[in-house]
Write a protein that holds these residues in place. Sequence first.
Motif, PDB file in Angstrom:
ATOM      1  N   THR A 198     -94.858  -1.638 -13.809  1.00 50.41           N
ATOM      2  CA  THR A 198     -94.296  -0.372 -13.323  1.00 50.41           C
ATOM      3  C   THR A 198     -92.964  -0.040 -13.987  1.00 50.41           C
ATOM      4  OG1 THR A 198     -93.230  -1.491 -11.456  1.00 50.41           O
ATOM      5  CG2 THR A 198     -95.439  -0.616 -11.095  1.00 50.41           C
ATOM      6  N   ASN A 199     -92.619  -0.796 -15.003  1.00 52.75           N
ATOM      7  CA  ASN A 199     -91.323  -0.599 -15.664  1.00 52.75           C
ATOM      8  C   ASN A 199     -91.239   0.784 -16.306  1.00 52.75           C
ATOM      9  OD1 ASN A 199     -88.742  -1.522 -16.541  1.00 52.75           O
ATOM     10  ND2 ASN A 199     -89.581  -1.855 -18.591  1.00 52.75           N
ATOM     11  N   GLY A 200     -90.180   1.532 -15.997  1.00 51.12           N
ATOM     12  CA  GLY A 200     -89.936   2.829 -16.614  1.00 51.12           C
ATOM     13  C   GLY A 200     -90.696   3.987 -16.018  1.00 51.12           C
ATOM     14  N   LEU A 201     -91.433   3.765 -14.934  1.00 55.83           N
ATOM     15  CA  LEU A 201     -92.211   4.840 -14.321  1.00 55.83           C
ATOM     16  C   LEU A 201     -91.417   5.512 -13.203  1.00 55.83           C
ATOM     17  CD1 LEU A 201     -95.715   3.128 -14.031  1.00 55.83           C
ATOM     18  CD2 LEU A 201     -94.765   4.461 -15.941  1.00 55.83           C
ATOM     19  N   ASP A 202     -91.768   6.780 -12.917  1.00 60.97           N
ATOM     20  CA  ASP A 202     -91.102   7.471 -11.810  1.00 60.97           C
ATOM     21  C   ASP A 202     -91.759   7.043 -10.491  1.00 60.97           C
ATOM     22  OD1 ASP A 202     -93.362   9.109 -11.127  1.00 60.97           O
ATOM     23  OD2 ASP A 202     -92.799  10.546 -12.678  1.00 60.97           O
ATOM     24  N   PRO A 203     -91.157   7.373  -9.347  1.00 57.27           N
ATOM     25  CA  PRO A 203     -91.668   6.879  -8.055  1.00 57.27           C
ATOM     26  C   PRO A 203     -93.139   7.194  -7.793  1.00 57.27           C
ATOM     27  CG  PRO A 203     -89.467   7.768  -7.765  1.00 57.27           C
ATOM     28  CD  PRO A 203     -89.858   8.066  -9.180  1.00 57.27           C
ATOM     29  N   ASN A 204     -93.590   8.405  -8.130  1.00 55.27           N
ATOM     30  CA  ASN A 204     -94.999   8.751  -7.926  1.00 55.27           C
ATOM     31  C   ASN A 204     -95.919   7.917  -8.808  1.00 55.27           C
ATOM     32  OD1 ASN A 204     -94.541  10.700  -5.944  1.00 55.27           O
ATOM     33  ND2 ASN A 204     -94.266  12.326  -7.450  1.00 55.27           N
TER      34      ASN A 204
END
Length: 315
Positions: free
Chosen positions: A164-170
């Motif tokens: 999940t590195n670098g992803l936005d909350p959604n």
Amino acid sequence: METTIVRVEDLSHQYSKDWAIQNISFEIKKNRILGLLGSNGAGKSTTMNILCGVLNQTHGNIFIDGINLKENPVEAKKLIGFLPQTPPLHLDLTVNEYLIHCAQLRHVKKEDLHNAVERAKEKCGIAHFSHRLIKNLSGGYRQRVGIAQAIIHEPKLVVLDEPTNGLDPNQILEVRNLIKKISEDKAVIFSSHILSEVQATCQDIRMIENGHMVFADTLDAFNNYIVADKLTASFENPPTIDALTAIDEITAAVYLSPKKVQITFKGTQEVAEKIVALSVSNNWKLREIQFEKVSLDEIFAQLSKKAPAKNSPTS
């Protein structure tokens, strides 16, 4: 009875004179998600590299569905799907072209190729982007394509490095749900330095510090271990330090401002109920009370005290 997909036995590895990891042992079962936590230099990356067959260990064994990874690496690696921290994407290919390429690299039979690609796309929710260039996808969908290549050959173990590195909350929520879906018929391990990610996704936790396994249990056991031991409280008529430390569970108190105090306690969190009751009876006029979250650094500091120094592996 749960099926053991991965068995790691007394794993140790030495770089030059230094031991990166020593006597690491754990299992990963089918339908379970295991989170691997470790601070920088703790030995987490070494463990992941050995588990994926990128690095040969100095001592110990890894079995993938009963196959010794070191003695029979080709057969064992057929059972492993891997998504590194930076997905190995070819940005100028379409999703279909890339997944066909990955399936061929994984020796998926020609007659099974179409079904393998369609199945991976469907599971990862990217079928509607089949003919879109990967470079034109958002970060979240690129990550989905990366996960699709890791499961294209229906491995028994899926290894995800910081998925999940670098992803936005959604996007993070979407990837979490995807990982849970994958674990319905596979064993999954992923590494992360973000405690909340592991807590939101995993059933089991393994923590490496100073090259040693310092925690190996379920998420529930881990959450019980890291119960907060500090709280902050704000009062309109603040009590004295002596009045607070007179409460049995409270070991220390310090005012952060004239009306806000940080309280250190031991044992049960029912200490908050005692503070509320005393506030009412003594007219302290409690306005707010809140437990402080335990940081991952604090957990590592506590657990590392239990970890022996790095020497040679024990026999």
